[in-house]
Enzyme design. Structure first.
Site, PDB file in Angstrom:
ATOM      1  N   GLU A 192       0.842  -1.206   0.000  1.00 40.06           N
ATOM      2  CA  GLU A 192       0.000   0.000   0.000  1.00 40.06           C
ATOM      3  C   GLU A 192       0.869   1.246   0.000  1.00 40.06           C
ATOM      4  OE1 GLU A 192      -3.016   0.011   3.054  1.00 40.06           O
ATOM      5  OE2 GLU A 192      -2.791   2.171   3.385  1.00 40.06           O
ATOM      6  N   GLU A 197      -3.529  10.957   3.620  1.00 40.40           N
ATOM      7  CA  GLU A 197      -4.353  10.501   4.734  1.00 40.40           C
ATOM      8  C   GLU A 197      -4.419  11.677   5.697  1.00 40.40           C
ATOM      9  OE1 GLU A 197      -4.906   6.413   7.289  1.00 40.40           O
ATOM     10  OE2 GLU A 197      -2.858   7.118   6.926  1.00 40.40           O
TER      11      GLU A 197
END
Length: 356
Positions: A192, A197
């Site tokens: 990932e 974020e």
């Protein structure tokens, strides 16, 4: 006789100069009325070079003898309308599906809903809703927990990307108690890369403020069985940015150059803010895979790093660790502040380096 001749010569000379002056004036008017066609073409070319998400300069270097090639088939400016569908649907010229890349419905008390992914006003808009009495059970740090479910949204690209590739998005993080995310994930959920974020609530409730002021810059490598998760946690993984007292203060460009399995470059508003270019921990900065999770044999020399093709995912989510600290939206916040609870994406663009 001489006097008449002098007068005649004087009149003739005066007429000549007046005539020349008049001719110059006419020529000048004619030039103004009929400008050079080449100059018109140059002006038209300048107008055609108006900055767009496709020709905006890529901040990363493609390398010697290389140039950036825009990947139109996976980039999107969201200049269309999609009202949302309550079933699994492709949209955006079939570039996206309105859900996650498998059947998982989301972390913590999150429930991803197809219909909460919409496009309008030139933006992808991921909405937030809540249904009375709807609950969600999830794993907390001290066992199972049950909280009010928050209906959020997730979209996944229908095509995958693989290094070397530059991916960048222009976003407005939601001013809400959940994460606004742009990320990439391998189909088997073992590798990932987190492009964005961000926890954008401009509210100090439940110790939120520290997270709201910092963009989280990270990646993960996983072993699925038994489950193990590595991500870097050094100071460089949380970034404050000048002009952004909160991550949701204004629109922001954020991107990553996935240059190789062992080299990531992160950019915010065109500025390089972090480089991760070693498998191991070096100089106080955590590496790509210091625990050998990408090694099929467990030996460090066999580590692959981030070598798998990945889906692009854009979503919002109330994560387990935040939910159990009470960092999730209230009913009143969701109902009274719908725009604050909408994660907006102006565009996302993808480039590959190719030979010049």
């Amino acid at each position: 006789m001489k006097l008449k001749l002098f007068i005649l010569i004087l009149l003739t000379t005066t007429t000549f100069f007046v005539s020349c002056g008049s001719s110059d004036d006419r020529d000048q008017v004619q030039i103004e009325e009929n400008p050079d066609p080449e100059e018109e073409e140059e002006e038209e070319e300048e107008e055609e070079e108006e900055e767009t998400f496709a020709n905006l300069a890529v901040p990363a270097s493609p390398g010697d003898g290389m140039k950036w090639e825009f990947q139109e088939d996976i980039s999107d400016d969201f200049e269309y309308e999609f009202a949302g569908e309550n079933t699994l649907t492709q949209f955006g010229n079939n570039k996206w599906t309105n859900f996650y890349h498998n059947t998982w419905t989301g972390p913590g008390p999150t429930i991803w809903r197809h219909e909460n992914a919409t496009v309008s006003g030139g933006n992808l808009r991921l909405l937030t809703t809540r249904e009375d009495g709807e609950m969600a059970t999830y794993n907390g740090s001290n066992g199972s927990r049950t909280d009010k479910a928050t209906r959020l949204a997730c979209i996944t690209s229908t095509k995958r990307v693989k290094y070397p590739v530059f991916v960048e998005a222009r976003v407005l993080v939601a001013n809400a108690f959940f994460a606004s995310d742009v990320w990439m994930l391998s189909p088997d959920d073992t590798q990932e890369i987190d492009i964005l974020e961000a926890y954008g609530a401009q509210n100090s409730r439940n110790d939120q403020s520290w997270f709201s002021k910092r963009f989280h810059i990270s990646h993960h490598v996983f072993i699925r069985d038994p489950f193990q998760d590595y991500q870097p946690k050094d100071a460089s993984t949380w970034q404050t940015v000048d002009g952004y007292p909160f991550t949701s203060s204004d629109w922001v460009r954020i991107g990553v150059y996935w240059k190789s399995p062992t080299h990531l470059e992160y950019y915010i508003n065109g500025n390089l803010i972090k480089v991760s270019d070693n498998l191991d921990n070096v100089g106080g900065k955590d590496g790509i895979d210091p625990l050998n999770y990408t090694s099929p044999t467990g030996n460090p020399e066999d580590r692959t790093g981030l070598n798998k093709e990945m889906d692009i995912i854009i979503n919002t989510e109330v994560q387990n660790w935040n939910a159990e600290q009470g960092r999730m939206p209230t009913d009143g916040e969701i109902s009274s502040e719908p725009e604050n609870h909408t994660f907006k994406v102006d565009w996302i663009r993808v480039f590959k380096p190719v030979e010049e």
